[in-house]
Write a protein that holds these residues in place. Sequence first.
Motif, mmCIF file in Angstrom:
data_model
loop_
_atom_site.group_PDB
_atom_site.id
_atom_site.type_symbol
_atom_site.label_atom_id
_atom_site.label_comp_id
_atom_site.label_asym_id
_atom_site.label_seq_id
_atom_site.Cartn_x
_atom_site.Cartn_y
_atom_site.Cartn_z
ATOM 1 N N GLU B 56 0.665 -1.167 0.078
ATOM 2 C CA GLU B 56 -0.132 0.109 0.177
ATOM 3 C C GLU B 56 0.954 1.278 0.093
ATOM 4 N N LYS B 57 0.411 2.061 -0.468
ATOM 5 C CA LYS B 57 0.865 3.572 -0.770
ATOM 6 C C LYS B 57 1.182 3.930 0.202
ATOM 7 N N ASP B 58 2.429 4.334 1.518
ATOM 8 C CA ASP B 58 2.677 5.300 2.184
ATOM 9 C C ASP B 58 1.955 6.363 2.540
ATOM 10 N N MET B 59 0.754 6.934 2.041
ATOM 11 C CA MET B 59 0.684 8.650 1.918
ATOM 12 C C MET B 59 0.697 9.308 3.588
ATOM 13 N N GLY B 60 1.562 8.088 4.376
ATOM 14 C CA GLY B 60 1.086 8.478 6.236
ATOM 15 C C GLY B 60 -0.015 8.639 6.302
ATOM 16 N N THR B 61 -0.572 7.924 5.850
ATOM 17 C CA THR B 61 -2.258 7.780 5.980
ATOM 18 C C THR B 61 -2.259 6.605 7.413
ATOM 19 N N ASN B 62 -1.119 5.395 7.796
ATOM 20 C CA ASN B 62 -0.451 4.700 8.697
ATOM 21 C C ASN B 62 -1.115 5.456 10.117
ATOM 22 N N LEU B 63 -0.901 5.345 11.329
ATOM 23 C CA LEU B 63 -0.412 5.750 12.439
ATOM 24 C C LEU B 63 0.293 4.031 12.750
ATOM 25 N N VAL B 64 2.415 4.263 12.498
ATOM 26 C CA VAL B 64 3.073 3.030 12.923
ATOM 27 C C VAL B 64 3.561 3.480 14.055
ATOM 28 N N ILE B 65 3.181 2.123 15.266
ATOM 29 C CA ILE B 65 3.291 1.116 16.264
ATOM 30 C C ILE B 65 4.856 0.792 16.359
ATOM 31 N N GLY B 66 5.329 1.315 16.699
ATOM 32 C CA GLY B 66 7.028 1.222 16.779
ATOM 33 C C GLY B 66 6.636 -0.020 17.438
ATOM 34 N N VAL B 67 8.083 -1.245 17.349
ATOM 35 C CA VAL B 67 8.501 -2.170 18.596
ATOM 36 C C VAL B 67 10.609 -2.744 17.843
ATOM 37 N N LYS B 68 11.421 -1.863 19.268
ATOM 38 C CA LYS B 68 12.133 -2.016 18.451
ATOM 39 C C LYS B 68 12.578 -3.409 19.131
ATOM 40 N N GLY B 69 13.761 -4.286 18.434
ATOM 41 C CA GLY B 69 14.582 -5.499 18.540
ATOM 42 C C GLY B 69 14.819 -5.247 20.081
ATOM 43 N N ASP B 70 15.101 -4.467 21.221
ATOM 44 C CA ASP B 70 14.827 -4.065 22.898
ATOM 45 C C ASP B 70 13.859 -4.928 22.898
ATOM 46 N N GLY B 71 12.367 -4.067 22.565
ATOM 47 C CA GLY B 71 11.326 -4.270 23.207
ATOM 48 C C GLY B 71 10.847 -2.782 23.099
ATOM 49 N N SER B 72 11.523 -1.644 23.401
ATOM 50 C CA SER B 72 11.253 -0.422 23.312
ATOM 51 C C SER B 72 9.982 -0.038 22.495
ATOM 52 N N VAL B 73 8.860 0.372 22.728
ATOM 53 C CA VAL B 73 7.722 1.071 21.509
ATOM 54 C C VAL B 73 8.374 2.355 21.283
ATOM 55 N N PHE B 74 7.396 2.471 20.029
ATOM 56 C CA PHE B 74 7.394 3.719 19.419
ATOM 57 C C PHE B 74 5.909 3.994 19.491
ATOM 58 N N VAL B 75 5.409 5.185 19.384
ATOM 59 C CA VAL B 75 4.304 5.431 18.628
ATOM 60 C C VAL B 75 4.608 6.632 17.928
ATOM 61 N N ASP B 76 4.303 6.625 16.527
ATOM 62 C CA ASP B 76 4.991 7.300 15.293
ATOM 63 C C ASP B 76 6.759 7.213 15.523
ATOM 64 N N LYS B 77 7.576 8.709 15.676
ATOM 65 C CA LYS B 77 8.481 8.092 15.708
ATOM 66 C C LYS B 77 8.785 8.879 17.393
ATOM 67 N N LYS B 78 7.505 8.478 18.520
ATOM 68 C CA LYS B 78 8.616 8.925 19.928
ATOM 69 C C LYS B 78 8.221 7.809 20.675
ATOM 70 N N ALA B 79 8.854 7.610 21.670
ATOM 71 C CA ALA B 79 9.511 6.605 22.378
ATOM 72 C C ALA B 79 8.112 6.861 23.975
ATOM 73 N N VAL B 80 7.402 5.461 24.079
ATOM 74 C CA VAL B 80 6.689 5.270 25.203
ATOM 75 C C VAL B 80 6.645 4.084 26.228
ATOM 76 N N VAL B 81 6.576 4.492 26.993
ATOM 77 C CA VAL B 81 5.764 2.881 27.552
ATOM 78 C C VAL B 81 5.231 2.474 27.396
ATOM 79 N N ILE B 82 4.535 1.198 27.644
ATOM 80 C CA ILE B 82 3.661 0.559 27.432
ATOM 81 C C ILE B 82 2.424 0.808 27.513
ATOM 82 N N ASP B 83 2.622 1.108 29.234
ATOM 83 C CA ASP B 83 1.424 1.595 29.901
ATOM 84 C C ASP B 83 1.072 3.156 28.908
ATOM 85 N N ASN B 84 1.424 3.216 28.757
ATOM 86 C CA ASN B 84 1.056 4.947 28.508
ATOM 87 C C ASN B 84 0.765 5.232 27.048
ATOM 88 N N LEU B 85 0.742 3.915 26.022
ATOM 89 C CA LEU B 85 0.958 3.507 24.861
ATOM 90 C C LEU B 85 -0.666 3.948 24.506
#
Lengths: 165, 145
Positions: B56-85
Motif C-alpha cells: 500500500e502506498k504510504d501517504m502518511g495515512t497510517n499511525l505506526v506503532i514500532g517495537v524495537k529489538g530491545d522491546g522499546s515501544v514507539f508511537v510514530d517516532k516517539k518513545a513510550v512506555v507500554i502503560d502510556n501506549l
Amino acid sequence: MGAKVGGSSGGSMDEINVTPLIDVVLVLLIIFMIITPMTVQKLPAELPPIEDTPPPPPDPNKKQLMISVFADNSYALNLVPKDEPTLRADLKAQLKGRVIDERNVFVDANGEARYETVVHVIDVAREMGAKRVGFAELKETGPEKLTADELIRLAAPPAPVAPIP
Amino acid sequence: MGAKVGAKKGGAMADINVTPLVDVVLVLLIIFMVITPMLSSGVDVALPPAQTAESEKDMGTNLVIGVKGDGSVFVDKKAVVIDNLIEEIAAQREGDDGRARPLVVKGDRNASYRQVRAVIDEIHENVPFTDTMLLATDKPPEGVN
C-alpha cells in the motif's frame, strides 16, 4: 530547446547536445518524486475476541489448523513438529480442499520465539492459501507450556516420528 | 558545458541557456535519490520479510506503532512506555478529523513474540476496530524461492 543553431567556425564539436540528458534526468526526477511516498508492506493478522464468552466449540468435522511456534523457533502443525518444507506441503494439502471461508489458520507462539519466525509462519500460511490467519492460544498443549521435544514424546505412540536430522 | 558561443545574427535570443536548469534538476534528482530510502513512517526497525504482504502506498495515512529489538515501544517516532501506549495513540489520533488513522504494528525481526504481542494485545483490548492487526513487513530478499 537545446538544439544547436550556430556552430562555431572550425570546431569539430564545440558543444555537447544536452537535450537527451535533460530528458532522461527529468524523467528520472519525476519517477523518484512519485516513488518517494513509499509503499508499506502489511500482513493482516486476526486477533481473538476479547469478550469472556467462550468461543463456540469447534465443529469436529472441520479440522482446525493450528501452527505452534516454540521458544527455539521450531514449529509444529496441529502439535506435530514440522520443518519448513513439510509444513508447507501439509498446509497446502489441508487447505486445498476447503471452501474459502474455512481456509483459516491459527498461530500460537511461545513468547520467547523471535517475532521474525512468527511473521514467517503467517507468511507461509498465506502463501499456501490461507485466507485468514489469526493469533490463538492453546491452554494445555500450547508452545507456552511445552517444548518441541516434549511434544514429540507426547505424540510419539501413534505415528512413527519422522527422523529429525 | 552549455555556455553559448555563437549567437545567431539578428535573433534576439536564439537559444535558451539550459545549464542552470540542468544544475537544478540534477541536484533535485540527487536529493530525491538520497531521501527515498530514508523516508518511512515511524521508527527505524529491521522488518521481517514476507512474501504475501499487501502493498500500500504510504501517504502518511497510517499511525505506526514500532517495537524495537530491545522491546522499546514507539508511537510514530516517539518513545513510550507500554502503560502510556493507549493515551499516546489517542493523543496522536486527536488531530484526525472524522476517520482515525489505521494502526500498523511495526515489529523488529529480532524482537521476541512476547514483546510484540504485548503491544498488539494492549491495542486490541483498548482501541476499537482492531480485530485485524496490520503487521508491517519488508519485501522478501531477492532470489529467494
